[in-house]
Design a protein around this motif. Structure first.
Motif, PDB file in Angstrom:
ATOM      1  N   ARG A  28      31.542  43.951  38.047  1.00 27.11           N
ATOM      2  CA  ARG A  28      32.553  44.977  38.307  1.00 27.11           C
ATOM      3  C   ARG A  28      32.257  45.663  39.636  1.00 27.11           C
ATOM      4  NH1 ARG A  28      36.738  46.085  34.374  1.00 27.11           N
ATOM      5  NH2 ARG A  28      36.594  48.208  35.169  1.00 27.11           N
ATOM      6  N   ASP A  29      31.279  45.148  40.332  1.00 34.42           N
ATOM      7  CA  ASP A  29      30.905  45.718  41.627  1.00 34.42           C
ATOM      8  C   ASP A  29      32.053  45.503  42.615  1.00 34.42           C
ATOM      9  OD1 ASP A  29      29.902  46.380  44.061  1.00 34.42           O
ATOM     10  OD2 ASP A  29      28.137  45.077  43.967  1.00 34.42           O
ATOM     11  N   PRO A  30      32.685  46.605  43.053  1.00 34.72           N
ATOM     12  CA  PRO A  30      33.848  46.446  43.932  1.00 34.72           C
ATOM     13  C   PRO A  30      33.498  45.715  45.226  1.00 34.72           C
ATOM     14  CG  PRO A  30      33.136  48.741  43.839  1.00 34.72           C
ATOM     15  CD  PRO A  30      32.387  48.013  42.763  1.00 34.72           C
ATOM     16  N   THR A  61      24.556  44.265  49.419  1.00 38.65           N
ATOM     17  CA  THR A  61      25.379  45.476  49.332  1.00 38.65           C
ATOM     18  C   THR A  61      26.228  45.594  50.591  1.00 38.65           C
ATOM     19  OG1 THR A  61      23.918  47.009  50.522  1.00 38.65           O
ATOM     20  CG2 THR A  61      23.440  46.626  48.178  1.00 38.65           C
ATOM     21  N   VAL A  62      27.179  46.487  50.529  1.00 35.13           N
ATOM     22  CA  VAL A  62      28.068  46.695  51.675  1.00 35.13           C
ATOM     23  C   VAL A  62      27.269  47.197  52.885  1.00 35.13           C
ATOM     24  CG1 VAL A  62      28.683  49.076  51.068  1.00 35.13           C
ATOM     25  CG2 VAL A  62      30.289  47.663  52.377  1.00 35.13           C
ATOM     26  N   ALA A 129      38.186  45.937  39.631  1.00 33.95           N
ATOM     27  CA  ALA A 129      37.025  46.829  39.656  1.00 33.95           C
ATOM     28  C   ALA A 129      37.319  48.189  39.041  1.00 33.95           C
ATOM     29  CB  ALA A 129      36.541  47.008  41.098  1.00 33.95           C
ATOM     30  N   PHE A 130      38.599  48.622  39.104  1.00 32.52           N
ATOM     31  CA  PHE A 130      38.904  50.003  38.696  1.00 32.52           C
ATOM     32  C   PHE A 130      39.999  50.088  37.635  1.00 32.52           C
ATOM     33  CE2 PHE A 130      37.448  50.135  43.209  1.00 32.52           C
ATOM     34  CZ  PHE A 130      36.230  50.772  42.987  1.00 32.52           C
ATOM     35  N   ASP A 131      40.431  48.955  37.107  1.00 33.28           N
ATOM     36  CA  ASP A 131      41.427  48.926  36.031  1.00 33.28           C
ATOM     37  C   ASP A 131      42.743  49.590  36.390  1.00 33.28           C
ATOM     38  OD1 ASP A 131      39.986  47.511  34.013  1.00 33.28           O
ATOM     39  OD2 ASP A 131      38.712  49.280  33.771  1.00 33.28           O
ATOM     40  N   GLU A 132      43.056  49.641  37.662  1.00 35.71           N
ATOM     41  CA  GLU A 132      44.346  50.226  38.055  1.00 35.71           C
ATOM     42  C   GLU A 132      45.457  49.222  37.715  1.00 35.71           C
ATOM     43  OE1 GLU A 132      44.186  52.116  41.882  1.00 35.71           O
ATOM     44  OE2 GLU A 132      46.380  52.052  42.112  1.00 35.71           O
TER      45      GLU A 132
END
Length: 356
Positions: A28-30, A61-62, A129-132
């Motif tokens: 779930r890591d955006p 990571t970013v 990632a955010f369930d939008e």
DNA sequence: AATACGGGGTG
DNA sequence: CACCCAGTATT
């Protein structure tokens, strides 16, 4: 329009049974989801998979990505094409790492402002990632909905994209946006394929317009046709004092940000002949070894490339066309430079000619 | 709204 | 060879 009954539930059941095991679905890591989505733009899963693994390993990571030199990012991207994706990815990583202080943009509207993130990618990250509850519309979704409902709208049109997005969202269970979007795309990729869709085993066979009327090949409708321009490129690797001359492509053109050897270019075969016969560098140019003729196809261009390699004596004067804009690199440094795949493959084939 | 941007797989 | 791929930016 009469909607297909219980569509989402049946789709999700199909997905539960038939989904592929893909690494970006386990997180779930955006950041990782974003990475996978950009890599997969106009790219098949099979081709993008290795690149995804490589990027995650190099840049966990970013912030790792943001700190990397762009040449390194492009080198990792080498061979995947559409290199603006890598440049935009890197720019956006810096934006997130610095401006957002590492908090990943967490809504469709915020995501949409990132470089290289358009409607599709913003919806994908927002939902995965955010369930939008926002529907993704990619080539798969176009195909699935066009066939199921017999929609002959031209998918090249902006208006059609809005229509299909609304239609997909109308079927979306708001609490399962992520799985529903994944399932739509997976269904298009695995069952409702562009050619020879698997209608015989399709759970929507009795509901599907295309299956009933045999219109699978007509749908979806896409009007656009691309025109191909011909270009003639002649390349020479110049090798002197243990180093190769390479230059960066900085102009707004194909392969921006990648490196190439010395180049002569013409718009026609005849013009190229004239350049090679009449111009001053021609004599030297023709002394190359391992000259290959390569036809290289891009979406909008047909490239006729001849490419060779030649040694200059240690004290040789620099040919005039090597003046500035380029530099000398050891073969190892040359390996590390991002190059068009056709150049990189030639270099791999013939680098044994160096050091002789 | 139309066009450019890569490279590879499929039938 | 023609089409398409978990599209986006630019004009």
């Amino acid at each position: 329009m009469k909607m297909i009954p219980r569509f989402a539930g049946r789709l999700l059941e199909w997905y539960r049974l038939h989904q592929r095991d893909l690494p970006w679905r386990k997180t779930r890591d955006p950041y990782r989801i974003w990475l996978s989505e950009v890599i997969l733009q106009q790219t098949r899963v099979a081709q993008g998979l290795a690149y995804y693994e490589r990027f995650v390993e190099h840049y966990p990571t970013v912030h790792h990505l943001a700190k990397a030199p762009i040449e390194e990012v492009l080198r990792l991207w080498q061979g995947l094409g559409y290199y603006s994706r890598a440049r935009n990815l890197h720019a956006a990583a810096r934006t997130i790492s610095i401006q957002w202080a590492g908090r990943f943009p967490a809504s469709y509207d915020e995501l949409r402002r990132l470089k290289g993130v358009g409607d599709y990618t913003a919806a994908a990250i927002a939902s995965f990632a955010f369930d939008e509850p926002v529907a993704v519309v990619d080539g798969n979704v176009f195909r699935v909905l066009a066939r199921l409902y017999g929609l002959y709208d031209d998918i090249s049109r902006t208006k059609t994209k809005h229509k299909f997005k609304a239609l997909s969202e109308a079927h979306m269970p708001p609490q399962e946006a992520a799985a529903y979007n994944q399932a739509m795309m997976e269904f298009g990729a695995v069952q409702c394929t562009p050619q020879k869709p698997l209608c015989m085993t399709c759970p929507f066979r009795d509901d599907c317009y295309a299956a009933q009327y045999g219109k699978q090949q007509e749908l979806p409708v896409k009007s656009k046709k691309t025109t191909k321009r011909k270009r003639y490129l002649s390349y020479r690797f110049f090798y002197r004092n243990g180093k190769l001359w390479m230059q960066e492509r900085k102009q707004k053109d194909i392969w921006k940000g990648l490196y190439e050897p010395a180049r002569i270019e013409a718009a026609t075969a005849r013009e190229m002949e004239q350049l090679l016969q009449n111009e001053a560098p021609a004599a030297l140019w023709q002394q190359a070894q391992a000259i290959e003729q390569i036809r290289h196809l891009l979406t909008h261009q047909e490239l006729f490339i001849d490419i060779g390699m030649l040694h200059l004596p240690p004290d040789a004067a620099l040919p005039p066309f090597l003046k500035d804009g380029g530099d000398w690199f050891t073969p190892e440094e040359c390996d590390a430079l991002p190059k068009p795949i056709v150049i990189a493959q030639y270099f791999e084939r013939h680098r044994h000619l160096l050091h002789e």
